[in-house]
Motif scaffolding. Structure first.
Motif, PDB file in Angstrom:
ATOM      1  N   ILE A 122       7.319 -14.580  -9.826  1.00  0.00           N
ATOM      2  CA  ILE A 122       8.460 -15.459 -10.637  1.00  0.00           C
ATOM      3  C   ILE A 122       9.480 -16.075  -9.373  1.00  0.00           C
ATOM      4  CG2 ILE A 122      10.140 -15.981 -12.266  1.00  0.00           C
ATOM      5  CD1 ILE A 122       8.876 -13.723 -13.970  1.00  0.00           C
ATOM      6  N   GLY A 123       9.628 -17.494  -9.519  1.00  0.00           N
ATOM      7  CA  GLY A 123      10.698 -17.907  -8.609  1.00  0.00           C
ATOM      8  C   GLY A 123      11.405 -18.986  -9.348  1.00  0.00           C
ATOM      9  N   ALA A 124      12.721 -18.960  -9.106  1.00  0.00           N
ATOM     10  CA  ALA A 124      13.854 -20.029  -9.875  1.00  0.00           C
ATOM     11  C   ALA A 124      14.788 -20.563  -8.936  1.00  0.00           C
ATOM     12  CB  ALA A 124      14.271 -19.197 -10.964  1.00  0.00           C
ATOM     13  N   ALA A 125      15.209 -21.765  -9.519  1.00  0.00           N
ATOM     14  CA  ALA A 125      16.478 -22.534  -8.820  1.00  0.00           C
ATOM     15  C   ALA A 125      17.279 -23.058  -9.842  1.00  0.00           C
ATOM     16  CB  ALA A 125      15.972 -23.162  -7.611  1.00  0.00           C
ATOM     17  N   GLU A 126      18.446 -23.207  -9.688  1.00  0.00           N
ATOM     18  CA  GLU A 126      19.178 -23.597 -10.648  1.00  0.00           C
ATOM     19  C   GLU A 126      20.590 -24.336  -9.993  1.00  0.00           C
ATOM     20  OE1 GLU A 126      20.109 -22.472 -14.813  1.00  0.00           O
ATOM     21  OE2 GLU A 126      22.054 -21.640 -13.763  1.00  0.00           O
ATOM     22  N   PHE A 127      20.878 -25.557 -10.430  1.00  0.00           N
ATOM     23  CA  PHE A 127      22.072 -26.174  -9.835  1.00  0.00           C
ATOM     24  C   PHE A 127      23.090 -26.258 -11.125  1.00  0.00           C
ATOM     25  CE2 PHE A 127      24.374 -30.227 -10.192  1.00  0.00           C
ATOM     26  CZ  PHE A 127      24.990 -30.317  -9.017  1.00  0.00           C
ATOM     27  N   GLU A 128      24.131 -26.187 -10.978  1.00  0.00           N
ATOM     28  CA  GLU A 128      25.228 -26.275 -11.966  1.00  0.00           C
ATOM     29  C   GLU A 128      26.394 -26.955 -11.286  1.00  0.00           C
ATOM     30  OE1 GLU A 128      27.872 -23.471 -14.954  1.00  0.00           O
ATOM     31  OE2 GLU A 128      26.187 -22.620 -14.072  1.00  0.00           O
ATOM     32  N   ARG A 129      26.977 -27.860 -12.136  1.00  0.00           N
ATOM     33  CA  ARG A 129      28.272 -28.541 -11.922  1.00  0.00           C
ATOM     34  C   ARG A 129      29.180 -28.625 -13.144  1.00  0.00           C
ATOM     35  NH1 ARG A 129      29.764 -34.615 -10.267  1.00  0.00           N
ATOM     36  NH2 ARG A 129      31.923 -34.157  -9.734  1.00  0.00           N
ATOM     37  N   GLU A 130      30.574 -28.208 -12.896  1.00  0.00           N
ATOM     38  CA  GLU A 130      31.531 -28.176 -13.915  1.00  0.00           C
ATOM     39  C   GLU A 130      32.515 -28.701 -13.605  1.00  0.00           C
ATOM     40  OE1 GLU A 130      32.034 -24.686 -17.132  1.00  0.00           O
ATOM     41  OE2 GLU A 130      33.545 -24.289 -15.518  1.00  0.00           O
ATOM     42  N   THR A 131      33.113 -29.587 -14.485  1.00  0.00           N
ATOM     43  CA  THR A 131      34.236 -30.232 -14.273  1.00  0.00           C
ATOM     44  C   THR A 131      35.316 -30.134 -15.138  1.00  0.00           C
ATOM     45  OG1 THR A 131      33.497 -32.095 -15.439  1.00  0.00           O
ATOM     46  CG2 THR A 131      33.218 -32.037 -13.095  1.00  0.00           C
ATOM     47  N   PHE A 132      36.555 -29.941 -14.903  1.00  0.00           N
ATOM     48  CA  PHE A 132      37.721 -29.988 -15.859  1.00  0.00           C
ATOM     49  C   PHE A 132      38.885 -30.672 -15.595  1.00  0.00           C
ATOM     50  CE2 PHE A 132      41.544 -27.570 -17.178  1.00  0.00           C
ATOM     51  CZ  PHE A 132      41.634 -27.620 -18.233  1.00  0.00           C
ATOM     52  N   HIS A 189      42.232 -32.829 -28.048  1.00  0.00           N
ATOM     53  CA  HIS A 189      43.696 -33.253 -27.852  1.00  0.00           C
ATOM     54  C   HIS A 189      44.503 -32.507 -28.799  1.00  0.00           C
ATOM     55  CE1 HIS A 189      46.523 -36.292 -27.926  1.00  0.00           C
ATOM     56  NE2 HIS A 189      46.677 -36.141 -29.363  1.00  0.00           N
ATOM     57  N   LEU A 190      45.481 -31.943 -28.177  1.00  0.00           N
ATOM     58  CA  LEU A 190      46.417 -30.978 -28.945  1.00  0.00           C
ATOM     59  C   LEU A 190      47.749 -31.838 -29.090  1.00  0.00           C
ATOM     60  CD1 LEU A 190      46.987 -28.134 -29.990  1.00  0.00           C
ATOM     61  CD2 LEU A 190      47.614 -27.514 -27.713  1.00  0.00           C
ATOM     62  N   GLN A 191      48.026 -31.924 -30.175  1.00  0.00           N
ATOM     63  CA  GLN A 191      49.341 -32.785 -30.643  1.00  0.00           C
ATOM     64  C   GLN A 191      50.280 -32.170 -31.290  1.00  0.00           C
ATOM     65  OE1 GLN A 191      49.927 -36.413 -29.804  1.00  0.00           O
ATOM     66  NE2 GLN A 191      51.851 -35.753 -30.135  1.00  0.00           N
ATOM     67  N   GLY A 192      51.593 -32.062 -30.616  1.00  0.00           N
ATOM     68  CA  GLY A 192      52.813 -31.234 -31.205  1.00  0.00           C
ATOM     69  C   GLY A 192      53.733 -32.356 -31.405  1.00  0.00           C
ATOM     70  N   THR A 193      55.049 -31.927 -31.968  1.00  0.00           N
ATOM     71  CA  THR A 193      56.031 -32.608 -32.065  1.00  0.00           C
ATOM     72  C   THR A 193      56.774 -32.912 -30.710  1.00  0.00           C
ATOM     73  OG1 THR A 193      56.435 -31.453 -34.329  1.00  0.00           O
ATOM     74  CG2 THR A 193      58.292 -32.667 -33.205  1.00  0.00           C
ATOM     75  N   GLY A 194      56.653 -34.122 -30.212  1.00  0.00           N
ATOM     76  CA  GLY A 194      57.045 -34.599 -28.905  1.00  0.00           C
ATOM     77  C   GLY A 194      56.418 -34.114 -27.573  1.00  0.00           C
ATOM     78  N   TRP A 195      55.112 -33.571 -28.001  1.00  0.00           N
ATOM     79  CA  TRP A 195      54.234 -33.388 -26.849  1.00  0.00           C
ATOM     80  C   TRP A 195      52.801 -33.505 -27.087  1.00  0.00           C
ATOM     81  CZ3 TRP A 195      51.000 -29.291 -27.672  1.00  0.00           C
ATOM     82  CH2 TRP A 195      51.304 -28.429 -28.673  1.00  0.00           C
ATOM     83  N   SER A 196      51.898 -33.389 -26.094  1.00  0.00           N
ATOM     84  CA  SER A 196      50.434 -33.493 -26.261  1.00  0.00           C
ATOM     85  C   SER A 196      49.808 -33.043 -25.068  1.00  0.00           C
ATOM     86  CB  SER A 196      49.942 -34.995 -26.861  1.00  0.00           C
ATOM     87  OG  SER A 196      50.077 -35.749 -25.493  1.00  0.00           O
ATOM     88  N   VAL A 197      48.484 -32.431 -25.176  1.00  0.00           N
ATOM     89  CA  VAL A 197      47.766 -32.063 -24.112  1.00  0.00           C
ATOM     90  C   VAL A 197      46.324 -32.519 -24.482  1.00  0.00           C
ATOM     91  CG1 VAL A 197      46.900 -30.078 -22.791  1.00  0.00           C
ATOM     92  CG2 VAL A 197      49.371 -30.080 -23.804  1.00  0.00           C
ATOM     93  N   ASP A 198      45.833 -33.168 -23.335  1.00  0.00           N
ATOM     94  CA  ASP A 198      44.293 -33.181 -23.291  1.00  0.00           C
ATOM     95  C   ASP A 198      43.781 -32.613 -22.308  1.00  0.00           C
ATOM     96  OD1 ASP A 198      44.356 -35.646 -25.524  1.00  0.00           O
ATOM     97  OD2 ASP A 198      45.792 -36.720 -23.939  1.00  0.00           O
ATOM     98  N   THR A 199      42.499 -32.284 -22.659  1.00  0.00           N
ATOM     99  CA  THR A 199      41.482 -31.529 -21.997  1.00  0.00           C
ATOM    100  C   THR A 199      40.101 -32.089 -22.093  1.00  0.00           C
ATOM    101  OG1 THR A 199      41.148 -29.654 -23.271  1.00  0.00           O
ATOM    102  CG2 THR A 199      42.726 -29.253 -21.841  1.00  0.00           C
ATOM    103  N   GLU A 200      39.478 -31.976 -21.049  1.00  0.00           N
ATOM    104  CA  GLU A 200      38.099 -32.402 -20.999  1.00  0.00           C
ATOM    105  C   GLU A 200      37.376 -31.444 -20.131  1.00  0.00           C
ATOM    106  OE1 GLU A 200      37.507 -36.464 -19.866  1.00  0.00           O
ATOM    107  OE2 GLU A 200      39.068 -37.187 -21.330  1.00  0.00           O
TER     108      GLU A 200
END
Length: 154
Positions: free
Chosen positions: A143-153, A109-120
């Motif tokens: 060797i064998g490998a598998a991977e799943f990745e999910r990113e949200t913004f 949470h970024l809070q300035g004078t008269g403004w703000s920004v929230d990121t997740e």
């Protein structure tokens, strides 16, 4: 656990409030041998922070008072990370199976004078690796490998 706090100073050099920070981080890690063939690994971290700063104004005279305005601007946030994996050894230790899972999130949470920004931001990962060792003196490995990745913004 690490806690750090600084009272700070007036960045604008105008006789206003001090701009400080605080940070708390708690970290943990464990390796647990559940059986001779099964090892569990866990890790986690929690971080909470606050940073105060003054607002930018313009440019000019070479003194902070020319380009910073005393304000109560700040950013605060929290990070959470958790991971778990295991090694399961079978076939006399020749086959090692390693499932893994991790989750991380960062909220700001970024809070300035008269403004703000929230990121997740959050990231979820799940994977599996298998390694098979064979041959005279265990000279070969597949060797064998598998991977799943999910990113949200947001």
């Amino acid at each position: 656990m690490v806690y750090r706090k600084e009272a700070g100073w007036d960045q604008s050099d105008s006789g206003g409030d001090d701009d400080g920070f605080r940070n708390l981080s708690v970290t943990g890690k464990a390796n647990i041998d559940l059986t001779d063939d099964l090892t569990l690994r866990l890790s986690g971290r929690l971080s909470d922070r606050l940073v105060e700063f003054d607002d930018g104004a313009g440019f000019g005279c070479g003194s902070p008072s020319c380009y910073l305005v005393d304000s109560a601007d700040h950013t605060k946030g929290r990070d959470i990370m958790f991971g778990a994996s295991a090694d399961y050894r079978s076939l006399g230790g020749a086959l090692v199976s390693t499932p893994s899972f991790s989750y991380s999130s960062r909220d700001d949470h970024l809070q300035g004078t008269g403004w703000s920004v929230d990121t997740e931001v959050s990231t979820l990962k799940a994977g599996h690796q298998a390694a098979y060792t064979f041959g005279d003196a265990d000279q070969h490995k597949v060797i064998g490998a598998a991977e799943f990745e999910r990113e949200t913004f947001r």
